[in-house]
Design an enzyme around this catalytic site. Structure first.
Site, PDB file in Angstrom:
ATOM      1  N   GLY A  62      96.795 -53.478  43.345  1.00 14.71           N
ATOM      2  CA  GLY A  62      97.914 -53.858  42.355  1.00 14.71           C
ATOM      3  C   GLY A  62      97.556 -55.312  41.859  1.00 14.71           C
ATOM      4  N   ASP A  68     108.351 -65.157  47.616  1.00 16.15           N
ATOM      5  CA  ASP A  68     107.994 -63.877  47.734  1.00 16.15           C
ATOM      6  C   ASP A  68     106.854 -63.784  48.626  1.00 16.15           C
ATOM      7  OD1 ASP A  68     110.120 -62.723  46.089  1.00 16.15           O
ATOM      8  OD2 ASP A  68     108.757 -62.834  44.192  1.00 16.15           O
ATOM      9  N   THR A 111     116.056 -62.622  39.494  1.00 10.16           N
ATOM     10  CA  THR A 111     115.381 -61.405  39.481  1.00 10.16           C
ATOM     11  C   THR A 111     114.901 -61.022  38.048  1.00 10.16           C
ATOM     12  OG1 THR A 111     115.547 -58.985  40.361  1.00 10.16           O
ATOM     13  CG2 THR A 111     117.406 -59.946  39.317  1.00 10.16           C
ATOM     14  N   LYS A 155     112.249 -64.328  36.258  1.00  7.95           N
ATOM     15  CA  LYS A 155     111.417 -65.216  37.045  1.00  7.95           C
ATOM     16  C   LYS A 155     110.344 -66.026  36.366  1.00  7.95           C
ATOM     17  CE  LYS A 155     111.449 -62.417  41.195  1.00  7.95           C
ATOM     18  NZ  LYS A 155     110.517 -61.618  42.150  1.00  7.95           N
ATOM     19  N   SER A 179     120.719 -58.176  46.856  1.00  7.79           N
ATOM     20  CA  SER A 179     121.129 -59.726  47.177  1.00  7.79           C
ATOM     21  C   SER A 179     122.487 -60.014  47.568  1.00  7.79           C
ATOM     22  CB  SER A 179     120.251 -60.554  46.158  1.00  7.79           C
ATOM     23  OG  SER A 179     118.798 -60.381  46.102  1.00  7.79           O
TER      24      SER A 179
HETATM   25  P1  ATR Z   1     105.189 -56.364  39.493  1.00  6.83           P
HETATM   26  O1  ATR Z   1     105.327 -57.369  38.750  1.00  6.83           O
HETATM   27  O2  ATR Z   1     106.684 -55.783  39.725  1.00  6.83           O
HETATM   28  O3  ATR Z   1     104.092 -56.433  40.302  1.00  6.83           O
HETATM   29  P2  ATR Z   1     103.730 -55.027  37.171  1.00  6.83           P
HETATM   30  O4  ATR Z   1     103.415 -56.496  36.613  1.00  6.83           O
HETATM   31  O5  ATR Z   1     104.303 -53.924  36.085  1.00  6.83           O
HETATM   32  O6  ATR Z   1     104.813 -55.179  38.367  1.00  6.83           O
HETATM   33  O7  ATR Z   1     102.484 -54.255  38.023  1.00  6.83           O
HETATM   34  C1  ATR Z   1     102.541 -53.215  38.378  1.00  6.83           C
HETATM   35  C2  ATR Z   1     101.213 -52.900  39.068  1.00  6.83           C
HETATM   36  O8  ATR Z   1     101.071 -51.383  39.448  1.00  6.83           O
HETATM   37  C3  ATR Z   1      99.895 -52.995  38.287  1.00  6.83           C
HETATM   38  O9  ATR Z   1      98.821 -53.456  39.258  1.00  6.83           O
HETATM   39  C4  ATR Z   1      99.501 -51.674  37.657  1.00  6.83           C
HETATM   40  O10 ATR Z   1      98.251 -51.555  37.285  1.00  6.83           O
HETATM   41  P3  ATR Z   1      97.743 -51.666  35.938  1.00  6.83           P
HETATM   42  O11 ATR Z   1      97.552 -53.341  35.873  1.00  6.83           O
HETATM   43  O12 ATR Z   1      96.475 -51.069  35.586  1.00  6.83           O
HETATM   44  O13 ATR Z   1      98.845 -51.585  34.848  1.00  6.83           O
HETATM   45  C5  ATR Z   1      99.993 -50.771  38.832  1.00  6.83           C
HETATM   46  N1  ATR Z   1     100.060 -49.531  38.343  1.00  6.83           N
HETATM   47  C6  ATR Z   1     101.348 -48.893  37.770  1.00  6.83           C
HETATM   48  N2  ATR Z   1     101.271 -47.534  37.516  1.00  6.83           N
HETATM   49  C7  ATR Z   1     100.275 -47.167  38.092  1.00  6.83           C
HETATM   50  C8  ATR Z   1      99.227 -46.150  38.282  1.00  6.83           C
HETATM   51  N3  ATR Z   1      99.701 -44.708  37.666  1.00  6.83           N
HETATM   52  N4  ATR Z   1      98.071 -46.059  38.611  1.00  6.83           N
HETATM   53  C9  ATR Z   1      97.656 -47.113  39.215  1.00  6.83           C
HETATM   54  N5  ATR Z   1      97.979 -48.428  39.177  1.00  6.83           N
HETATM   55  C10 ATR Z   1      99.284 -48.567  38.253  1.00  6.83           C
END
Ligand code: ATR
Length: 285
Positions: free
Chosen positions: A134, A108, A67, A71, A22
């Site tokens: 996700g 966002d 960040t 947040k 940023s």
């Molecule tokens: P952010 O807030 O930045 O979006 P987060 O809350 O950690 O990050 O979310 C990460 C996402 O990546 C989640 O949807 C996570 O799936 P889970 O809810 O099952 O944890 C997904 N994710 C991370 N590693 C993964 C993997 N190896 N396979 C599938 N999904 C994954």
């Protein structure tokens, strides 16, 4: 660039903050738009966030970006929370008004939609289902934005179904939850495919998703921008699908804050993209 005693002040608060792009992004706009202002990185520990935010008006700051990991916590430390930030439970932008009150918002989802509008102007989000991979914080912002943009069917695919259900319960809207093993099958008639996970980022495993059933016209996008062309985008491009990388979301989400603090409406240009990408190349992991 030279600043005066009247320079407008803003910045980004994170812990850590050294990785943030940023300052480079806002610094580019300040310089190219000849704004008398400064945008600084501020490393603030989680326990100090509320005190630091309260100090901003006393120091003449016009606002900040937030960040990781601030947040969510910021919502409880400001005077007013905008509707989208409240709905998402997270804010990325704080504006200090003339009375010293703090207003939190979340841009966002705006950044996501504006990036698509600029990079894929022909895409009609109301015309076809979207598949979102996700269910984390980024997915929340994107699902809410797609729903607000009139997307008729949002297929939410997450490894952990409970988390997808929690997201759908919190946000409402036309969300259909798809189990992780069925992720390749639900692509067939989608107009948009979005990866909101960190899979595919440098240092992370790739996103394991077959695109065999994807229509050749489906737009594929990723929130990951390091690398700029993730494995998902490379695979989609190789099939002839249109792709949009994730850097534009980062750039567009910054626009409302810059305009509020510095009084000038900034634009996302190719030159800005190159400038920020050069910073990404120099950044330590
Ligand atoms: P952010 O807030 O930045 O979006 P987060 O809350 O950690 O990050 O979310 C990460 C996402 O990546 C989640 O949807 C996570 O799936 P889970 O809810 O099952 O944890 C997904 N994710 C991370 N590693 C993964 C993997 N190896 N396979 C599938 N999904 C994954």
């Amino acid at each position: 660039m030279t600043i005066s005693g009247k320079a407008r002040l803003a910045g980004v608060i994170g812990w850590p903050v050294a990785h943030s792009l940023s300052p480079r992004l806002h610094g580019y706009w300040l310089s190219t738009l000849s704004v008398d202002g400064m945008y600084v990185p501020m490393a603030v520990q989680p326990g100090d966030l509320a005190a630091v935010l309260r100090t901003l008006p006393k120091m003449g700051f016009r606002g900040v970006n937030l960040t990781v990991p601030h947040k969510e916590a910021a919502l409880g430390a400001v005077d007013e929370v905008g509707a989208t930030a409240r709905r998402l439970g997270a804010a990325n932008t704080i504006v200090v008004d003339d009375d010293g009150r703090l207003h939190a918002s979340n841009t966002d989802g705006f950044g996501f939609i504006e990036n698509l509008r600029q990079s894929a102007p022909g895409l009609d989000l109301r015309a076809a289902p979207a598949v979102v991979i996700g269910a984390g914080g980024a997915a929340r912002a994107i699902v809410a934005a797609l729903s607000d943009a009139g997307c008729p069917d949002i297929r939410l695919v997450n490894r952990t179904r409970d988390r997808a259900e929690a997201l759908a319960g919190d946000l409402g809207g036309p969300i259909e939850i798809v189990d992780w093993p069925a992720r390749a099958d639900c692509l067939c008639d989608a107009g948009l495919l979005v990866n909101t996970t960190s899979l595919g980022m440098i240092g992370q495993p790739p996103l394991d998703l077959s695109l065999d059933k994807l229509d050749p016209g489906t737009l594929v996008t990723d929130i990951v921008y390091a690398p700029l062309e993730t494995g998902l985008l490379v695979a989609a491009r190789a099939r002839g699908n249109p792709v949009v990388d994730g850097l534009g979301m980062l750039l567009h989400q910054a626009r409302p804050g810059f305009e509020a603090w510095f009084g000038v409406r900034p634009e996302v240009t190719d030159e800005l993209r190159h400038h920020v990408l050069a910073g990404l190349g120099r950044r330590s992991p």
